[in-house]
Write a protein that holds these residues in place. Structure first.
Motif, PDB file in Angstrom:
ATOM      1  N   GLU A  51      27.728  13.401   6.784  1.00  0.00           N
ATOM      2  CA  GLU A  51      27.308  12.485   7.839  1.00  0.00           C
ATOM      3  C   GLU A  51      28.472  11.691   8.406  1.00  0.00           C
ATOM      4  N   SER A  52      29.378  11.217   7.577  1.00  0.00           N
ATOM      5  CA  SER A  52      30.489  10.414   8.046  1.00  0.00           C
ATOM      6  C   SER A  52      31.599  11.324   8.554  1.00  0.00           C
ATOM      7  N   LYS A  53      31.946  11.116   9.790  1.00  0.00           N
ATOM      8  CA  LYS A  53      33.020  11.894  10.407  1.00  0.00           C
ATOM      9  C   LYS A  53      34.302  11.077  10.460  1.00  0.00           C
ATOM     10  N   ILE A  54      34.300   9.926   9.806  1.00  0.00           N
ATOM     11  CA  ILE A  54      35.471   9.055   9.783  1.00  0.00           C
ATOM     12  C   ILE A  54      36.343   9.418   8.588  1.00  0.00           C
ATOM     13  N   MET A  55      37.622   9.595   8.835  1.00  0.00           N
ATOM     14  CA  MET A  55      38.585   9.873   7.772  1.00  0.00           C
ATOM     15  C   MET A  55      39.712   8.844   7.856  1.00  0.00           C
ATOM     16  N   ILE A  56      40.209   8.428   6.681  1.00  0.00           N
ATOM     17  CA  ILE A  56      41.308   7.472   6.590  1.00  0.00           C
ATOM     18  C   ILE A  56      42.506   8.195   5.989  1.00  0.00           C
ATOM     19  N   GLU A  57      43.668   8.064   6.632  1.00  0.00           N
ATOM     20  CA  GLU A  57      44.895   8.670   6.101  1.00  0.00           C
ATOM     21  C   GLU A  57      46.042   7.684   6.180  1.00  0.00           C
ATOM     22  N   ASP A  58      47.037   7.930   5.341  1.00  0.00           N
ATOM     23  CA  ASP A  58      48.299   7.191   5.326  1.00  0.00           C
ATOM     24  C   ASP A  58      48.095   5.683   5.234  1.00  0.00           C
ATOM     25  N   ALA A  59      47.128   5.252   4.414  1.00  0.00           N
ATOM     26  CA  ALA A  59      46.861   3.823   4.248  1.00  0.00           C
ATOM     27  C   ALA A  59      47.870   3.202   3.293  1.00  0.00           C
ATOM     28  N   TYR A  60      48.278   1.980   3.597  1.00  0.00           N
ATOM     29  CA  TYR A  60      49.095   1.197   2.667  1.00  0.00           C
ATOM     30  C   TYR A  60      48.895  -0.276   2.962  1.00  0.00           C
ATOM     31  N   ALA A  61      49.138  -1.097   1.950  1.00  0.00           N
ATOM     32  CA  ALA A  61      49.014  -2.547   2.075  1.00  0.00           C
ATOM     33  C   ALA A  61      50.337  -3.176   1.684  1.00  0.00           C
ATOM     34  N   ARG A  62      50.562  -4.374   2.180  1.00  0.00           N
ATOM     35  CA  ARG A  62      51.788  -5.082   1.817  1.00  0.00           C
ATOM     36  C   ARG A  62      51.636  -6.572   2.052  1.00  0.00           C
ATOM     37  N   ALA A  63      52.519  -7.323   1.429  1.00  0.00           N
ATOM     38  CA  ALA A  63      52.643  -8.760   1.648  1.00  0.00           C
ATOM     39  C   ALA A  63      54.113  -9.031   1.910  1.00  0.00           C
ATOM     40  N   ALA A  64      54.409 -10.168   2.520  1.00  0.00           N
ATOM     41  CA  ALA A  64      55.783 -10.493   2.877  1.00  0.00           C
ATOM     42  C   ALA A  64      56.652 -10.786   1.660  1.00  0.00           C
ATOM     43  N   GLY A  65      56.074 -11.249   0.570  1.00  0.00           N
ATOM     44  CA  GLY A  65      56.850 -11.579  -0.613  1.00  0.00           C
ATOM     45  C   GLY A  65      55.945 -11.855  -1.792  1.00  0.00           C
ATOM     46  N   ALA A  66      56.557 -12.099  -2.940  1.00  0.00           N
ATOM     47  CA  ALA A  66      55.802 -12.288  -4.179  1.00  0.00           C
ATOM     48  C   ALA A  66      54.860 -13.492  -4.121  1.00  0.00           C
ATOM     49  N   ASN A  67      55.260 -14.537  -3.418  1.00  0.00           N
ATOM     50  CA  ASN A  67      54.435 -15.750  -3.344  1.00  0.00           C
ATOM     51  C   ASN A  67      53.649 -15.851  -2.037  1.00  0.00           C
ATOM     52  N   ALA A  68      53.534 -14.767  -1.318  1.00  0.00           N
ATOM     53  CA  ALA A  68      52.853 -14.774  -0.024  1.00  0.00           C
ATOM     54  C   ALA A  68      51.381 -15.123  -0.189  1.00  0.00           C
ATOM     55  N   MET A  69      50.849 -15.834   0.768  1.00  0.00           N
ATOM     56  CA  MET A  69      49.425 -16.195   0.772  1.00  0.00           C
ATOM     57  C   MET A  69      48.608 -15.242   1.643  1.00  0.00           C
ATOM     58  N   ALA A  70      49.302 -14.324   2.314  1.00  0.00           N
ATOM     59  CA  ALA A  70      48.617 -13.368   3.188  1.00  0.00           C
ATOM     60  C   ALA A  70      49.237 -11.990   3.022  1.00  0.00           C
ATOM     61  N   GLY A  71      48.474 -10.995   3.378  1.00  0.00           N
ATOM     62  CA  GLY A  71      48.941  -9.614   3.352  1.00  0.00           C
ATOM     63  C   GLY A  71      48.179  -8.831   4.403  1.00  0.00           C
ATOM     64  N   ALA A  72      48.492  -7.546   4.508  1.00  0.00           N
ATOM     65  CA  ALA A  72      47.838  -6.723   5.517  1.00  0.00           C
ATOM     66  C   ALA A  72      47.742  -5.290   5.042  1.00  0.00           C
ATOM     67  N   ALA A  73      46.826  -4.556   5.661  1.00  0.00           N
ATOM     68  CA  ALA A  73      46.673  -3.126   5.384  1.00  0.00           C
ATOM     69  C   ALA A  73      46.771  -2.367   6.699  1.00  0.00           C
ATOM     70  N   PHE A  74      47.366  -1.189   6.615  1.00  0.00           N
ATOM     71  CA  PHE A  74      47.619  -0.346   7.769  1.00  0.00           C
ATOM     72  C   PHE A  74      47.152   1.061   7.433  1.00  0.00           C
ATOM     73  N   MET A  75      46.727   1.817   8.446  1.00  0.00           N
ATOM     74  CA  MET A  75      46.214   3.165   8.190  1.00  0.00           C
ATOM     75  C   MET A  75      45.946   3.881   9.502  1.00  0.00           C
ATOM     76  N   GLN A  76      45.648   5.161   9.380  1.00  0.00           N
ATOM     77  CA  GLN A  76      45.162   5.951  10.504  1.00  0.00           C
ATOM     78  C   GLN A  76      43.665   6.134  10.296  1.00  0.00           C
ATOM     79  N   ILE A  77      42.876   5.794  11.315  1.00  0.00           N
ATOM     80  CA  ILE A  77      41.433   6.012  11.261  1.00  0.00           C
ATOM     81  C   ILE A  77      41.127   7.154  12.213  1.00  0.00           C
TER      82      ILE A  77
END
Length: 163
Positions: free
Chosen positions: A23-49
């Protein structure tokens, strides 16, 4: 249980499970997450949908225990030429037969108020919420070594909101 019964149960299970996967035709590829540093309060995730279906869909939200808030964000240039990160409440459209990139300097999943550090080599569990495909749980590897794509040289970055 005999081998024949075990195989029968396995085939029956797959027979009923395959329509749900199909049923789901959505695929996720090349996903990764990161934060700016060890004490960062925020981060982000990137991917191909990728939408392999015949009708468009829309990523309308994301959830994760890694942060107090998880939002869909993008970068826009304000009148002064400063790039600002802003929440995209309406989400990101993923047209039928196309790929929507979540990438640094553009659309992305934002983790705000991290509950834990994003350690290189670990994984972050994220639930992506689509308008039509519903919820999709994705294990996203943390990659703090990946270099940014070109295109971020537009000036200073303001992580505030323009609301």
């Amino acid at each position: 249980m005999s081998l024949t019964k075990t195989l029968g149960v396995a085939v029956a299970t797959l027979t009923f499970a395959l329509p749900a996967f199909a049923e789901s035709k959505i695929m996720i590829e090349d996903a990764y997450a990161r934060a700016a540093g060890a004490n960062a309060m925020a981060g982000a995730a990137f991917m191909q949908i990728m939408n392999m279906g015949d009708e468009g869909d829309r990523l309308i939200g994301a959830k994760s225990d890694i942060a107090k808030r998880v939002e869909l964000h993008t970068h826009i240039e304000n009148a002064e030429g400063v790039m600002q990160m802003v929440e995209v409440e309406e989400g990101f459209p993923v047209a039928a037969g196309s790929t929507h990139m979540l990438q640094r300097g553009g659309d992305h999943v934002m983790f705000m108020g991290l509950n834990d550090t994003l350690e290189h080599g670990s994984n972050v569990t994220v639930t992506l919420v689509f308008e039509k495909a519903g919820e999709m749980v994705v294990e996203i590897p943390v990659d703090l070594e990946r270099k940014p794509m070109h295109g971020m040289g537009h000036g200073a970055m303001d992580h505030g909101s323009n609301n």
